[in-house]
Design a protein around this motif. Structure first.
Motif, PDB file in Angstrom:
ATOM      1  N   ARG A 104      31.470  31.879  28.345  1.00 45.70           N
ATOM      2  CA  ARG A 104      32.099  33.160  28.022  1.00 45.70           C
ATOM      3  C   ARG A 104      31.818  34.240  29.050  1.00 45.70           C
ATOM      4  O   ARG A 104      32.707  35.029  29.400  1.00 45.70           O
ATOM      5  N   VAL A 105      30.593  34.281  29.583  1.00 46.62           N
ATOM      6  CA  VAL A 105      30.175  35.415  30.420  1.00 46.62           C
ATOM      7  C   VAL A 105      30.244  35.109  31.909  1.00 46.62           C
ATOM      8  O   VAL A 105      30.730  35.930  32.691  1.00 46.62           O
ATOM      9  N   LEU A 106      29.765  33.948  32.312  1.00 49.42           N
ATOM     10  CA  LEU A 106      29.668  33.648  33.740  1.00 49.42           C
ATOM     11  C   LEU A 106      30.911  32.973  34.296  1.00 49.42           C
ATOM     12  O   LEU A 106      31.354  33.283  35.407  1.00 49.42           O
ATOM     13  N   LEU A 107      31.494  32.049  33.547  1.00 45.57           N
ATOM     14  CA  LEU A 107      32.569  31.245  34.120  1.00 45.57           C
ATOM     15  C   LEU A 107      33.852  32.009  34.437  1.00 45.57           C
ATOM     16  O   LEU A 107      34.481  31.722  35.456  1.00 45.57           O
ATOM     17  N   PRO A 108      34.308  32.970  33.617  1.00 44.17           N
ATOM     18  CA  PRO A 108      35.566  33.643  33.989  1.00 44.17           C
ATOM     19  C   PRO A 108      35.536  34.255  35.390  1.00 44.17           C
ATOM     20  O   PRO A 108      36.422  33.950  36.210  1.00 44.17           O
ATOM     21  N   PRO A 109      34.532  35.093  35.749  1.00 49.32           N
ATOM     22  CA  PRO A 109      34.543  35.602  37.123  1.00 49.32           C
ATOM     23  C   PRO A 109      34.259  34.516  38.154  1.00 49.32           C
ATOM     24  O   PRO A 109      34.804  34.560  39.274  1.00 49.32           O
ATOM     25  N   ALA A 110      33.433  33.543  37.815  1.00 49.88           N
ATOM     26  CA  ALA A 110      33.119  32.484  38.775  1.00 49.88           C
ATOM     27  C   ALA A 110      34.349  31.638  39.087  1.00 49.88           C
ATOM     28  O   ALA A 110      34.612  31.303  40.251  1.00 49.88           O
ATOM     29  N   LEU A 111      35.117  31.288  38.055  1.00 54.37           N
ATOM     30  CA  LEU A 111      36.305  30.470  38.286  1.00 54.37           C
ATOM     31  C   LEU A 111      37.391  31.251  39.019  1.00 54.37           C
ATOM     32  O   LEU A 111      38.144  30.669  39.820  1.00 54.37           O
ATOM     33  N   ALA A 112      37.481  32.545  38.759  1.00 53.96           N
ATOM     34  CA  ALA A 112      38.430  33.367  39.511  1.00 53.96           C
ATOM     35  C   ALA A 112      38.068  33.356  40.993  1.00 53.96           C
ATOM     36  O   ALA A 112      38.941  33.223  41.865  1.00 53.96           O
ATOM     37  N   GLU A 113      36.772  33.494  41.295  1.00 54.69           N
ATOM     38  CA  GLU A 113      36.310  33.425  42.671  1.00 54.69           C
ATOM     39  C   GLU A 113      36.561  32.050  43.267  1.00 54.69           C
ATOM     40  O   GLU A 113      37.004  31.915  44.416  1.00 54.69           O
ATOM     41  N   LEU A 114      36.289  31.013  42.504  1.00 51.32           N
ATOM     42  CA  LEU A 114      36.425  29.642  43.010  1.00 51.32           C
ATOM     43  C   LEU A 114      37.868  29.316  43.362  1.00 51.32           C
ATOM     44  O   LEU A 114      38.149  28.757  44.440  1.00 51.32           O
ATOM     45  N   THR A 115      38.800  29.631  42.473  1.00 55.28           N
ATOM     46  CA  THR A 115      40.202  29.292  42.734  1.00 55.28           C
ATOM     47  C   THR A 115      40.801  30.161  43.837  1.00 55.28           C
ATOM     48  O   THR A 115      41.692  29.706  44.559  1.00 55.28           O
ATOM     49  N   ALA A 116      40.305  31.399  43.973  1.00 53.99           N
ATOM     50  CA  ALA A 116      40.797  32.243  45.064  1.00 53.99           C
ATOM     51  C   ALA A 116      40.313  31.726  46.420  1.00 53.99           C
ATOM     52  O   ALA A 116      41.064  31.719  47.398  1.00 53.99           O
ATOM     53  N   ALA A 117      39.059  31.296  46.476  1.00 56.04           N
ATOM     54  CA  ALA A 117      38.499  30.810  47.736  1.00 56.04           C
ATOM     55  C   ALA A 117      38.976  29.411  48.082  1.00 56.04           C
ATOM     56  O   ALA A 117      39.075  29.060  49.269  1.00 56.04           O
ATOM     57  N   HIS A 118      39.292  28.594  47.062  1.00 51.88           N
ATOM     58  CA  HIS A 118      39.665  27.192  47.292  1.00 51.88           C
ATOM     59  C   HIS A 118      40.864  26.837  46.409  1.00 51.88           C
ATOM     60  O   HIS A 118      40.709  26.221  45.351  1.00 51.88           O
ATOM     61  N   PRO A 119      42.064  27.225  46.830  1.00 51.61           N
ATOM     62  CA  PRO A 119      43.250  26.996  45.983  1.00 51.61           C
ATOM     63  C   PRO A 119      43.492  25.520  45.676  1.00 51.61           C
ATOM     64  O   PRO A 119      44.165  25.209  44.689  1.00 51.61           O
ATOM     65  N   GLY A 120      42.951  24.619  46.497  1.00 50.89           N
ATOM     66  CA  GLY A 120      43.167  23.199  46.266  1.00 50.89           C
ATOM     67  C   GLY A 120      42.314  22.613  45.167  1.00 50.89           C
ATOM     68  O   GLY A 120      42.548  21.479  44.733  1.00 50.89           O
ATOM     69  N   LEU A 121      41.340  23.367  44.696  1.00 52.30           N
ATOM     70  CA  LEU A 121      40.476  22.882  43.625  1.00 52.30           C
ATOM     71  C   LEU A 121      41.125  23.115  42.259  1.00 52.30           C
ATOM     72  O   LEU A 121      41.817  24.116  42.056  1.00 52.30           O
ATOM     73  N   GLU A 122      40.853  22.206  41.341  1.00 59.72           N
ATOM     74  CA  GLU A 122      41.365  22.324  39.977  1.00 59.72           C
ATOM     75  C   GLU A 122      40.185  22.295  39.008  1.00 59.72           C
ATOM     76  O   GLU A 122      39.786  21.234  38.522  1.00 59.72           O
ATOM     77  N   PRO A 123      39.586  23.455  38.707  1.00 62.89           N
ATOM     78  CA  PRO A 123      38.445  23.465  37.767  1.00 62.89           C
ATOM     79  C   PRO A 123      38.886  23.065  36.364  1.00 62.89           C
ATOM     80  O   PRO A 123      39.926  23.504  35.874  1.00 62.89           O
TER      81      PRO A 123
END
Length: 289
Positions: A104-123
């Motif tokens: 709830r707290v950590l993953l939303p901003p982390a996944l936003a950062e992850l997909t922005a930095a690595h569009p080819g990744l599918e979390p």
């Protein structure tokens, strides 16, 4: 030569305890697992299992081979990670496990950062109790997971799993100045078998009493709502207590919860794992710890 696939089944048996549980995790039939383990015994040239009726346990040689299996399978994961790095940047699915507060707290901003930095990744995220993470990582159901450890509770990850510390947060007690002062209260804890439940029980035992647990609730928002209604006292971590409901007072305790990233031994240098852990760390400054 020993077959790594059979070594994996032996390691799963050591971790899960029964042929049936190994079969379910590996999506084999129990008879197929038994046949593979029997073949491994022939390859090893020594008994690896002791069979008593339907009960199967590892012999000393079996336990020794599991230790070597962890090293062998870790090296294979290390090779897979190196090959993935040689192919270029991270891409494809990355399966992430997380306990509810982190999700709830950590993953939303982390996944936003992850997909922005690595569009080819599918979390792909799954909520999971930390006690179940090692088995999920070993079986390949997860690539990386957020787990927590509490003071008073030993780590739940096993020798097949590596961890990297991410952050620590304080623990709070609802509506009492100390754990000792809550000796005669009803308690709200998580379900038995979870780390949160074990932590609460042991914190009370360290204060010299066995808690009178009346409610078993896993969701911390619900725990705080129960506390606000006067239904009991509870221990909650900082991330779950940033906005307590009216009427609930929180006392900071000299106890902590520690969050770590976990992955299979040898797999930590895989580009997708490195990218996910980096995104977790990028999101940390926004947390109120």
């Amino acid at each position: 030569m020993l077959d790594p696939r059979k070594l994996h089944l032996l390691r799963e048996l050591a971790g899960r305890g029964t042929i049936a549980a190994v079969a379910e995790a590996a999506m084999f039939t129990p008879s197929a697992v038994s046949q593979q383990l029997s073949a491994l015994e022939r390859e090893a040239g020594v008994p690896l299992l002791e069979r008593t009726g339907r009960t199967v346990t590892l012999t000393p040689a079996g336990r020794l081979l599991v230790e070597h299996a962890n090293a062998v399978l870790g090296e294979l994961d290390r090779a897979a990670a190196a090959l993935a790095a040689a192919r270029g940047g991270p891409s494809g699915p990355v399966r992430i496990g997380a306990f509810p507060t982190a999700a709830r707290v950590l993953l939303p901003p982390a996944l936003a950062e992850l997909t922005a930095a690595h569009p080819g990744l599918e979390p792909m995220v799954s909520e999971i109790d930390p006690a179940d993470v090692s088995a999920a990582l070993r079986a390949g159901g997860l690539d990386v997971a957020l787990v927590h450890e509490y003071d008073f509770v030993p780590p739940v990850t096993d020798a097949a799993v590596e961890t990297e510390p991410l952050f620590s947060e304080a623990m709070y007690l609802t509506d009492r100045p100390s754990v000792e002062a809550a000796r005669d209260d009803a308690w709200i804890t998580s379900k038995p078998g979870t780390l949160c439940h074990t932590m609460a029980i042991r914190a009370c035992q360290a204060a010299g009493f066995e808690p009178r647990v009346r409610h078993h609730v896993d969701d911390f928002d619900t725990v705080l709502a129960f506390a606000a209604a006067g239904l009991g006292v509870a221990l909650v971590p900082r991330l779950a207590a940033t906005a307590p409901p009216p009427g609930v007072t929180l006392t900071r305790l000299p106890l902590s919860r520690h969050t770590l990233a976990a992955f299979r031994r040898g797999y930590g240098d895989h580009p997708a794992i490195r990218a996910a852990v980096a995104a977790f760390r990028t999101a940390l400054p926004a947390l109120t710890l």
